[in-house]
Design a protein around this motif. Structure first.
Motif, PDB file in Angstrom:
ATOM      1  N   SER A 312     -97.537  78.760  30.862  1.00  0.00           N
ATOM      2  CA  SER A 312     -97.763  80.145  30.460  1.00  0.00           C
ATOM      3  C   SER A 312     -98.770  80.257  29.323  1.00  0.00           C
ATOM      4  O   SER A 312     -99.382  81.310  29.117  1.00  0.00           O
ATOM      5  CB  SER A 312     -96.438  80.798  30.039  1.00  0.00           C
ATOM      6  N   ALA A 313     -98.940  79.172  28.575  1.00  0.00           N
ATOM      7  CA  ALA A 313     -99.881  79.180  27.452  1.00  0.00           C
ATOM      8  C   ALA A 313    -101.327  79.058  27.910  1.00  0.00           C
ATOM      9  O   ALA A 313    -102.250  79.244  27.101  1.00  0.00           O
ATOM     10  CB  ALA A 313     -99.556  78.046  26.482  1.00  0.00           C
ATOM     11  N   SER A 319     -99.148  84.689  27.309  1.00  0.00           N
ATOM     12  CA  SER A 319     -99.942  84.162  26.199  1.00  0.00           C
ATOM     13  C   SER A 319    -100.993  85.157  25.723  1.00  0.00           C
ATOM     14  O   SER A 319    -101.245  85.284  24.521  1.00  0.00           O
ATOM     15  CB  SER A 319    -100.610  82.848  26.604  1.00  0.00           C
ATOM     16  N   ALA A 322     -99.169  87.907  23.790  1.00  0.00           N
ATOM     17  CA  ALA A 322     -98.704  87.379  22.507  1.00  0.00           C
ATOM     18  C   ALA A 322     -99.852  87.259  21.517  1.00  0.00           C
ATOM     19  O   ALA A 322     -99.715  87.619  20.336  1.00  0.00           O
ATOM     20  CB  ALA A 322     -98.034  86.018  22.716  1.00  0.00           C
ATOM     21  N   SER A 323    -100.993  86.776  21.981  1.00  0.00           N
ATOM     22  CA  SER A 323    -102.144  86.616  21.092  1.00  0.00           C
ATOM     23  C   SER A 323    -102.649  87.962  20.576  1.00  0.00           C
ATOM     24  O   SER A 323    -102.972  88.105  19.390  1.00  0.00           O
ATOM     25  CB  SER A 323    -103.273  85.884  21.822  1.00  0.00           C
ATOM     26  N   LEU A 346     -96.734  78.526  22.969  1.00  0.00           N
ATOM     27  CA  LEU A 346     -96.609  79.982  23.045  1.00  0.00           C
ATOM     28  C   LEU A 346     -96.229  80.576  21.694  1.00  0.00           C
ATOM     29  O   LEU A 346     -96.745  81.626  21.298  1.00  0.00           O
ATOM     30  CB  LEU A 346     -95.568  80.366  24.102  1.00  0.00           C
ATOM     31  N   MET A 349     -99.163  80.859  19.590  1.00  0.00           N
ATOM     32  CA  MET A 349    -100.042  81.958  19.986  1.00  0.00           C
ATOM     33  C   MET A 349     -99.531  83.311  19.516  1.00  0.00           C
ATOM     34  O   MET A 349    -100.246  84.302  19.621  1.00  0.00           O
ATOM     35  CB  MET A 349    -100.192  81.984  21.508  1.00  0.00           C
ATOM     36  N   LEU A 351     -95.963  84.359  20.132  1.00  0.00           N
ATOM     37  CA  LEU A 351     -94.712  84.775  20.767  1.00  0.00           C
ATOM     38  C   LEU A 351     -93.556  84.568  19.791  1.00  0.00           C
ATOM     39  O   LEU A 351     -93.301  83.457  19.328  1.00  0.00           O
ATOM     40  CB  LEU A 351     -94.474  83.969  22.041  1.00  0.00           C
TER      41      LEU A 351
END
Length: 388
Positions: A312-313, A319, A322-323, A346, A349, A351
């Motif tokens: 997912s990253a 991701s 979240a970023s 994550l 980033m 999360l």
């Protein structure tokens, strides 16, 4: 409750942005937004919930565009990967200036599931027909999402539908499919209409594979489309020949270009002949649907997808959301059907936390069948934890 400085510090309802991918096999992104919003409002009835359905550039991207920005769904009869006529669709913005074309709708692998694979012949003509129609309707900013392709044709079918001719040494036009590219000698792009030349093309791809070689379009993806080991070698050699002719014709070398091998080389062909701009799918979707604007003033962001894990990253929806939330100092929580570590990338980033829907031992069918109820309940608990 959040504090509103503009009103003398009086409490204001929290603003929650819901920006998930689909939970494949159970809920699409729009449905996920609806269910999470329901749970959030159970926790805080006055909560202001902004729904921004997301996708990573594959199937579902078109629906995200329509849900977030409105516009018109256009349906057109086009060629499927093996030349049969099928209905396919694209989205045209309200002002008619932008379009989202989803390759899977016209040239996706499920369209030929009822036929024996023909990996040397399959092509992307139908996607080009959708693009041509969008241009005829006035679109000049076109986002093409290319996940789920059924072909390894280097994008030649798509480009042929836009006026490009691919010729052998005798000047005869090549038949459809990637296999024929072994005989390509020249490219005639003089037939590209002015509207297509004026358009800005962006290509949403979620892989970084080059056009050719051990990690290229044929070697990595053609087996998924029914190609035998011998056909994989044949397609890779054909794409190498095509890449050489593209470089001779346009001066653009796509052989080793990251992402050029996406969708059987569609990205590389579009970059060389249309000046297309490749970009990570989820980032393009976020820009197109206005996620950055939606995040303004948010107190919490809820994202999610069917499975959250280390992959997912790598540019997936979770991701990217979240970023973007981290840049604005907003806590972001991911909800998922299943969760598997390591999750440190994550968290780095941005999360804040991630939670699984599973409330105990369940089969996959039980989990997907109860996803809406479980997701609403989990969203309610997350909001209570944040604002209770």
């Amino acid at each position: 409750m959040a504090q509103d400085s503009a009103s003398g510090g009086r409490p204001r309802p929290p603003r929650i942005v819901v920006a998930p991918d689909s939970f494949k096999g159970s809920l699409d992104a729009v449905e996920v937004c609806e269910v999470v919003a329901e749970g959030a409002r159970r926790a805080i009835p006055g909560a202001v919930v902004a729904s921004v359905p997301m996708a990573d550039g594959g199937e579902g991207t078109l629906d995200c565009f329509l849900a977030a920005l409105g516009g018109q769904e256009m349906v057109l009869d086009v060629q499927d990967p093996l030349g049969r006529r099928v209905p396919a669709r694209y989205a045209l913005s309200i002002d008619g200036r932008s379009a989202v074309v989803e390759l899977a709708s016209a040239s996706g692998l499920p369209l030929v599931a009822d036929r024996e694979p023909d990996p040397l012949r399959a092509d992307t003509t139908g996607t080009g027909e959708l693009i041509a129609d969008a241009v005829e309707n006035g679109a000049r900013d076109i986002l093409v999402t290319i996940g789920g392709s059924a072909s390894t044709d280097g994008g030649t079918g798509l480009l042929r539908a836009l006026g490009v001719r691919f010729l052998d040494a005798q000047g005869a036009e090549l038949p459809p499919g990637g296999g024929a590219l072994a005989r390509i000698a020249s490219i005639d792009a003089s037939g590209i209409p002015d509207g297509v030349r004026e358009a800005r093309f962006r290509v949403a791809c979620d892989v970084t594979n080059p056009f050719i070689g051990p990690k290229g379009a044929a070697e990595v993806f053609a087996p998924q489309k029914g190609a035998s080991p011998a056909q994989v070698k044949e397609l890779d050699a054909a794409l190498a020949r095509f890449a050489d002719v593209l470089a001779e014709t346009t001066g653009v070398r796509v052989h080793d270009l990251p992402g050029a091998g996406a969708a059987g080389g569609v990205c590389g062909g579009m970059v060389a002949l249309l000046g297309a701009e490749p970009a990570r799918g989820a980032e393009l979707v976020a820009e197109t649907v206005g996620l950055g604007t939606a995040l303004a003033g948010a107190d919490l962001v809820v994202t999610g997808e069917g499975r959250v894990d280390a992959q997912s990253a790598g540019g997936k929806v979770v991701s990217v959301v979240a970023s973007m939330a981290r840049e604005r100092g907003i806590p972001v929580v991911a909800l998922a059907g299943s969760v598997a570590g390591p999750l440190e990338p994550l968290h780095a980033m941005g999360l804040t936390a991630v939670f699984s829907l599973a409330d105990g031992p369940r089969t996959l069918d039980e989990l997907t069948g109860s996803a809406d109820r479980l997701l609403a309940g989990l969203a309610e608990q997350v909001v209570r934890l944040r604002f209770g």
